[in-house]
Design a protein around this motif. Sequence first.
Motif, PDB file in Angstrom:
ATOM      1  N   SER A  50       0.825  -1.205   0.000  1.00  0.00           N
ATOM      2  CA  SER A  50       0.000   0.000   0.000  1.00  0.00           C
ATOM      3  C   SER A  50       0.861   1.257   0.000  1.00  0.00           C
ATOM      4  O   SER A  50       0.532   2.252  -0.659  1.00  0.00           O
ATOM      5  CB  SER A  50      -0.922  -0.002   1.220  1.00  0.00           C
ATOM      6  OG  SER A  50      -1.693   1.171   1.274  1.00  0.00           O
ATOM      7  N   ALA A  51       1.982   1.206   0.706  1.00  0.00           N
ATOM      8  CA  ALA A  51       2.848   2.387   0.825  1.00  0.00           C
ATOM      9  C   ALA A  51       3.722   2.606  -0.399  1.00  0.00           C
ATOM     10  O   ALA A  51       4.081   3.743  -0.717  1.00  0.00           O
ATOM     11  CB  ALA A  51       3.739   2.245   2.064  1.00  0.00           C
ATOM     12  N   HIS A  52       4.062   1.530  -1.126  1.00  0.00           N
ATOM     13  CA  HIS A  52       5.078   1.649  -2.180  1.00  0.00           C
ATOM     14  C   HIS A  52       4.593   1.295  -3.589  1.00  0.00           C
ATOM     15  O   HIS A  52       5.308   1.547  -4.561  1.00  0.00           O
ATOM     16  CB  HIS A  52       6.277   0.762  -1.843  1.00  0.00           C
ATOM     17  CG  HIS A  52       6.981   1.153  -0.580  1.00  0.00           C
ATOM     18  ND1 HIS A  52       7.803   2.252  -0.502  1.00  0.00           N
ATOM     19  CD2 HIS A  52       6.966   0.602   0.659  1.00  0.00           C
ATOM     20  CE1 HIS A  52       8.285   2.354   0.730  1.00  0.00           C
ATOM     21  NE2 HIS A  52       7.789   1.379   1.454  1.00  0.00           N
ATOM     22  N   SER A  53       3.416   0.722  -3.726  1.00  0.00           N
ATOM     23  CA  SER A  53       2.949   0.269  -5.036  1.00  0.00           C
ATOM     24  C   SER A  53       2.590   1.437  -5.947  1.00  0.00           C
ATOM     25  O   SER A  53       2.136   2.488  -5.491  1.00  0.00           O
ATOM     26  CB  SER A  53       1.724  -0.632  -4.862  1.00  0.00           C
ATOM     27  OG  SER A  53       1.135  -0.949  -6.105  1.00  0.00           O
ATOM     28  N   SER A  54       2.764   1.235  -7.243  1.00  0.00           N
ATOM     29  CA  SER A  54       2.273   2.194  -8.235  1.00  0.00           C
ATOM     30  C   SER A  54       0.909   1.759  -8.779  1.00  0.00           C
ATOM     31  O   SER A  54       0.422   2.305  -9.759  1.00  0.00           O
ATOM     32  CB  SER A  54       3.270   2.326  -9.387  1.00  0.00           C
ATOM     33  OG  SER A  54       3.378   1.089 -10.086  1.00  0.00           O
ATOM     34  N   LYS A  55       0.341   0.717  -8.165  1.00  0.00           N
ATOM     35  CA  LYS A  55      -0.997   0.202  -8.502  1.00  0.00           C
ATOM     36  C   LYS A  55      -1.033  -0.420  -9.893  1.00  0.00           C
ATOM     37  O   LYS A  55      -2.032  -0.313 -10.611  1.00  0.00           O
ATOM     38  CB  LYS A  55      -2.066   1.292  -8.340  1.00  0.00           C
ATOM     39  CG  LYS A  55      -2.077   1.958  -6.972  1.00  0.00           C
ATOM     40  CD  LYS A  55      -3.216   2.958  -6.841  1.00  0.00           C
ATOM     41  CE  LYS A  55      -3.125   3.733  -5.531  1.00  0.00           C
ATOM     42  NZ  LYS A  55      -3.173   2.873  -4.361  1.00  0.00           N
ATOM     43  N   HIS A  56       0.055  -1.052 -10.271  1.00  0.00           N
ATOM     44  CA  HIS A  56       0.158  -1.699 -11.582  1.00  0.00           C
ATOM     45  C   HIS A  56      -0.128  -3.193 -11.464  1.00  0.00           C
ATOM     46  O   HIS A  56      -1.214  -3.657 -11.814  1.00  0.00           O
ATOM     47  CB  HIS A  56       1.553  -1.454 -12.151  1.00  0.00           C
ATOM     48  CG  HIS A  56       1.727  -1.850 -13.580  1.00  0.00           C
ATOM     49  ND1 HIS A  56       1.682  -3.156 -14.009  1.00  0.00           N
ATOM     50  CD2 HIS A  56       1.953  -1.104 -14.693  1.00  0.00           C
ATOM     51  CE1 HIS A  56       1.874  -3.198 -15.311  1.00  0.00           C
ATOM     52  NE2 HIS A  56       2.038  -1.963 -15.758  1.00  0.00           N
ATOM     53  N   SER A  57       0.836  -3.967 -10.969  1.00  0.00           N
ATOM     54  CA  SER A  57       0.700  -5.419 -10.852  1.00  0.00           C
ATOM     55  C   SER A  57       1.317  -5.888  -9.545  1.00  0.00           C
ATOM     56  O   SER A  57       2.441  -5.485  -9.211  1.00  0.00           O
ATOM     57  CB  SER A  57       1.403  -6.122 -12.022  1.00  0.00           C
ATOM     58  OG  SER A  57       0.866  -5.723 -13.257  1.00  0.00           O
ATOM     59  N   GLU A  58       0.595  -6.737  -8.816  1.00  0.00           N
ATOM     60  CA  GLU A  58       1.069  -7.256  -7.533  1.00  0.00           C
ATOM     61  C   GLU A  58       0.695  -8.734  -7.439  1.00  0.00           C
ATOM     62  O   GLU A  58      -0.352  -9.147  -7.952  1.00  0.00           O
ATOM     63  CB  GLU A  58       0.448  -6.494  -6.360  1.00  0.00           C
ATOM     64  CG  GLU A  58       0.596  -4.974  -6.417  1.00  0.00           C
ATOM     65  CD  GLU A  58       2.024  -4.492  -6.211  1.00  0.00           C
ATOM     66  OE1 GLU A  58       2.912  -5.316  -5.904  1.00  0.00           O
ATOM     67  OE2 GLU A  58       2.268  -3.274  -6.359  1.00  0.00           O
ATOM     68  N   ALA A  59       1.552  -9.533  -6.783  1.00  0.00           N
ATOM     69  CA  ALA A  59       1.307 -10.974  -6.748  1.00  0.00           C
ATOM     70  C   ALA A  59       1.600 -11.565  -5.370  1.00  0.00           C
ATOM     71  O   ALA A  59       2.449 -11.068  -4.629  1.00  0.00           O
ATOM     72  CB  ALA A  59       2.171 -11.679  -7.796  1.00  0.00           C
TER      73      ALA A  59
END
Length: 414
Positions: A332-341
């Motif tokens: 939540s703090a570091h994502s660019s809201k692209h792809s997460e797994a």
Amino acid sequence: MDYTIYFQNSLKATRDLSRLNNTQINNLLLNLADAVELKTDFILQANQQDLDKMDPEDPKYDRLKLSPERIADIAADIRNVSALKNPLGEVLEEKSRPNGLLISKVRVPLGVIGVIYEARPNVTLDVFALCFKTGNVCVLKGGSDAEHSNKAIMEVIHSALGVEGININVVSLLPTERAATHALLHATGYVDVLIPRGSQQLINYVRENSKIPVIETGAGIVHVYFDLEGDLTKGKGIVFNSKTRRVSVCNALDCLLIHQDRLKDLAKLVEPLQEQQVEIFADERAYHHLEGHYPEQLLKLAEETHFGTEFLSYKMAVKTVKNIDEALDHISAHSSKHSEAIVSDNLANTGLFLDQVDAAAVYANASTAFTDGGQFGLGAEIGISTQKLHARGPMGLEELCSYKWIVRGEGQIR
């Protein structure tokens, strides 16, 4: 220089493009794909001029580089676009009102689409094919790093259009100077939407300075979380593929999160990365578990700046977390809201991850490398939208459309 003429010609070209039928559109795309392959040497010569000006160690070098194989793939993608069903004219909703009015909601083009991008000459052809298929005129602003490549490709496109007697202004390439970018950002009344493709810096600049609606795409700060109940064999393959399939693309892995009770498996989890000389920036706990098990010259202690960095190269951060909640907090703090797994055989944890991670594409036990229009069955994409309005994730043909209401009556008045 007055760039208004570019935008005026683009706006006028929307009517010419609207008169083309599906057969004409598809024939042009098929002929263009053939022309691109025939002009491979011409395009590669121009591309080499651009490559000669760039440091091979620059993360953008791989994005800039074309090859016979990559050009053949681009031509294949154009043919794929021609074979896709055209969404234009699709009736999304239809209703008859008590007063007899027949109201339909129908897909239509966005209009004139401006695309600002960096050292990615393939974008020139990808964007044109998708926009042309959906009746959109496009105004392209490539970076100076790919100037010769883009000009050569545009020459091929305009030649194909000319042969078919189609207005060449359905696609235009602005000069590389910064003034052209400024003009495009302020082309209100001519350009309907802007799509920046490139670094976070570019996207931020466009968003902060544009007077035209912006769809943000591209920047990917990507995480894979290896859970307490993660399968090591699955994890090794997912981490390796997510990181190394192609490091310069936005769906490439940047940070591996690992449950603290699985640190004993960390060395095995990242072992395949040695083949590609991946440099790891590990937090203190992860570093001590890798020390002596991962090449010394490739292992560094992480600094806080390494978390939240899009590396676009053979580099990766590793962060130890105590549980899935801490992993979710970090993302939540570091994502660019692209792809997460997530890699986990715990159904409750995978469900929690899929529900709570705020990103365009969220994976359970699969590589983030699949975030791609072709892989999602869209045929192709104009980019990966990381925002929530209008479109999210891979933007295919439908995402390049808006809609309008068509109302048919028989003299009704209100």
